[in-house]
Design an enzyme around this catalytic site. Structure first.
Site, PDB file in Angstrom:
ATOM      1  N   TYR A 126       0.691  -1.178  -0.016  1.00  0.00           N
ATOM      2  CA  TYR A 126       0.105  -0.092  -0.057  1.00  0.00           C
ATOM      3  C   TYR A 126       0.936   1.254  -0.035  1.00  0.00           C
ATOM      4  O   TYR A 126       0.383   2.295  -0.340  1.00  0.00           O
ATOM      5  CB  TYR A 126      -0.767   0.027   1.223  1.00  0.00           C
ATOM      6  CG  TYR A 126      -2.057  -1.230   1.166  1.00  0.00           C
ATOM      7  CD1 TYR A 126      -2.743  -1.144  -0.059  1.00  0.00           C
ATOM      8  CD2 TYR A 126      -2.426  -1.869   2.147  1.00  0.00           C
ATOM      9  CE1 TYR A 126      -3.474  -2.352  -0.245  1.00  0.00           C
ATOM     10  CE2 TYR A 126      -3.610  -2.563   2.111  1.00  0.00           C
ATOM     11  CZ  TYR A 126      -3.969  -2.989   0.767  1.00  0.00           C
ATOM     12  OH  TYR A 126      -4.824  -3.986   0.692  1.00  0.00           O
ATOM     13  N   LYS A 177       5.208 -14.214   4.414  1.00  0.00           N
ATOM     14  CA  LYS A 177       5.600 -15.107   3.126  1.00  0.00           C
ATOM     15  C   LYS A 177       6.994 -14.987   2.748  1.00  0.00           C
ATOM     16  O   LYS A 177       7.398 -14.684   1.812  1.00  0.00           O
ATOM     17  CB  LYS A 177       4.650 -14.567   2.252  1.00  0.00           C
ATOM     18  CG  LYS A 177       4.688 -15.515   0.765  1.00  0.00           C
ATOM     19  CD  LYS A 177       3.942 -17.057   0.978  1.00  0.00           C
ATOM     20  CE  LYS A 177       3.999 -17.895   0.055  1.00  0.00           C
ATOM     21  NZ  LYS A 177       3.580 -19.109   0.006  1.00  0.00           N
ATOM     22  N   ASP A 209      -0.316 -18.254   3.604  1.00  0.00           N
ATOM     23  CA  ASP A 209      -1.121 -19.185   3.012  1.00  0.00           C
ATOM     24  C   ASP A 209      -1.616 -20.401   3.795  1.00  0.00           C
ATOM     25  O   ASP A 209      -2.651 -20.727   3.880  1.00  0.00           O
ATOM     26  CB  ASP A 209      -0.392 -19.557   1.506  1.00  0.00           C
ATOM     27  CG  ASP A 209       0.924 -20.094   1.820  1.00  0.00           C
ATOM     28  OD1 ASP A 209       1.704 -19.973   2.874  1.00  0.00           O
ATOM     29  OD2 ASP A 209       1.473 -20.642   0.505  1.00  0.00           O
ATOM     30  N   ASP A 233      -5.038  -7.032   5.810  1.00  0.00           N
ATOM     31  CA  ASP A 233      -6.087  -6.667   5.389  1.00  0.00           C
ATOM     32  C   ASP A 233      -6.803  -7.911   5.120  1.00  0.00           C
ATOM     33  O   ASP A 233      -8.218  -8.058   5.609  1.00  0.00           O
ATOM     34  CB  ASP A 233      -5.798  -5.918   4.132  1.00  0.00           C
ATOM     35  CG  ASP A 233      -7.053  -5.154   3.681  1.00  0.00           C
ATOM     36  OD1 ASP A 233      -8.070  -5.123   4.170  1.00  0.00           O
ATOM     37  OD2 ASP A 233      -6.900  -4.557   2.546  1.00  0.00           O
ATOM     38  N   ASP A 237     -10.193  -9.949   7.106  1.00  0.00           N
ATOM     39  CA  ASP A 237     -11.486 -10.151   6.528  1.00  0.00           C
ATOM     40  C   ASP A 237     -11.944 -11.623   6.753  1.00  0.00           C
ATOM     41  O   ASP A 237     -13.021 -11.938   6.830  1.00  0.00           O
ATOM     42  CB  ASP A 237     -11.591  -9.615   5.457  1.00  0.00           C
ATOM     43  CG  ASP A 237     -11.784  -8.067   4.957  1.00  0.00           C
ATOM     44  OD1 ASP A 237     -11.661  -7.413   6.033  1.00  0.00           O
ATOM     45  OD2 ASP A 237     -12.384  -7.617   4.110  1.00  0.00           O
TER      46      ASP A 237
END
Ligand code: ATP
Ligand code: MG
Length: 336
Positions: A126, A177, A209, A233, A237
């Site tokens: 971002y 990751k 993951d 983010d 969610d």
């Protein structure tokens, strides 16, 4: 001296749930002499003010948020990105705190879920630069600094040491990751684990993951989860989906000396103006605000009352009830 709270209702149901949250703050300040007094300063942001003035976030609103002790924000509709990103910057927010907790009395995919995501709020993709280099090629640069990673980790250690994480898990989990993004997530992972070690805080790690599979299969393994920006983010969610109901989820954007507190949901134009929005997410955001100002006990009182209303009190339509926003808010205020 009173503490200044900026109140930005914004659009849609922001105008219904934020007054409910202020009502709860008022009731707390009235019944607990050690809390407040609060001075509320209202300001505009969002679609309505943009339509009038051409500016979704007027300068005076930005300044107010930057200088207040804390800001309570509702929602912005179409202009959300023009409002919330600069507001997070105004409060210097480096961490987004997102608890996802299932409550007895509310249907949830995984009723045992009780996790808190601490998401890095300034770096990662971002903060990166996106470029269109040719008709065929676009690129994105990802930003990770040791300073940003360590600042988040210091916050996580303090959060855990203060006992603010869920009871069932010690320490925290860092999701990353680093096996693929060896430089960026490698740096993030290394710094976060080093800070935990310096503070004597237990920290384990998951590849993000694998974590995305393990969390829904068995959320009880996890408590506090520390993530880079985009991963936080997405994964928070995912956790929100496990507890059921956008109307329940609060969030905090914490900066060095102020913060912005907002429900995770948006302006919900489909139900706006009807007085039926669930005030829980906004009220739990107000509880996070109280905690941020140092009123941990008052924050617990708010959460306890919310919990008992969710267990067997009046509830709004999204939770299968028929109560109005005002009726549910009154029950929560009474329960204090
Ligand atoms: P925005 O563009 O502002 O995000 P949206 O249309 O995406 O608006 P959301 O606020 O994200 O709407 O909500 C998505 C769905 O969840 C809508 O159907 C909305 O009515 C419902 N919802 C969200 N928040 C609440 C709440 N507090 N109480 C009841 N229902 C809610
Ligand atoms: Mg939305």
């Amino acid at each position: 001296m009173s503490e200044e709270i900026a109140v930005i209702e914004g659009d849609g149901i922001g105008q219904e749930v934020i007054p409910a949250a202020v009502e709860v703050l008022d009731a707390i300040a009235e019944t607990d002499a050690s809390v407040g007094p609060f001075e509320y300063v209202a300001a505009d942001a969002g679609d309505a003010v943009a339509a009038e003035t051409g500016e979704a976030l007027p300068d005076e609103t930005y300044e107010l948020a930057a200088n207040a002790d804390a800001t309570l924000f509702g929602a912005a509709g179409e202009t959300a990105a023009d409002v919330i990103l600069p507001l997070r910057e105004a409060v210097g927010s480096f961490v987004n705190v997102r608890p996802a907790r299932a409550y007895p009395g509310v249907d949830a995919v995984r009723p045992e879920t009780d996790v808190v995501f601490l998401r890095e709020n300034t770096e990662g993709v971002y903060a990166g630069h996106e470029d269109r280099l040719s008709d065929d090629l676009s690129t994105l640069t990802r930003v990770v600094t040791s300073t940003g990673s360590r600042r988040l980790a210091e916050y996580a250690c303090e959060f855990v040491a203060d006992g603010r994480g869920p009871d069932h898990r010690d320490g925290f989990t860092v999701a990353h990751k680093a096996n693929v993004m060896r430089e960026t997530d490698g740096r993030f992972r290394e710094e976060v684990l080093a800070v935990a070690d310096e503070h004597g805080i237990e920290a384990d790690e998951e590849l993000m993951d694998a974590f995305a599979t393990k969390l829904p299969l068995d959320p009880s393994q996890y408590g506090v989860v520390v993530c880079p920006n985009l991963a936080g983010d997405v994964l928070s969610d995912l956790a929100a989906g496990l507890v059921g109901g956008l109307g329940l989820l609060p969030s905090a954007n914490v900066g060095a000396d102020n913060g912005l507190f907002e429900p995770v949901h948006g302006s919900a134009p489909d139900i706006a103006g009807e007085g039926v929005a669930n005030p829980t997410a906004a009220i739990l955001s107000a509880a996070m605000l109280l905690e941020h100002l140092g009123y941990a006990e008052a924050a617990d009182r708010v959460r306890d009352s919310v919990e008992s209303v969710l267990a067997d009190g009046p509830r709004t339509g999204d939770l299968g009830g028929s109560a109005t926003t005002a009726e549910m808010t009154d029950a929560i205020v009474d329960g204090l």
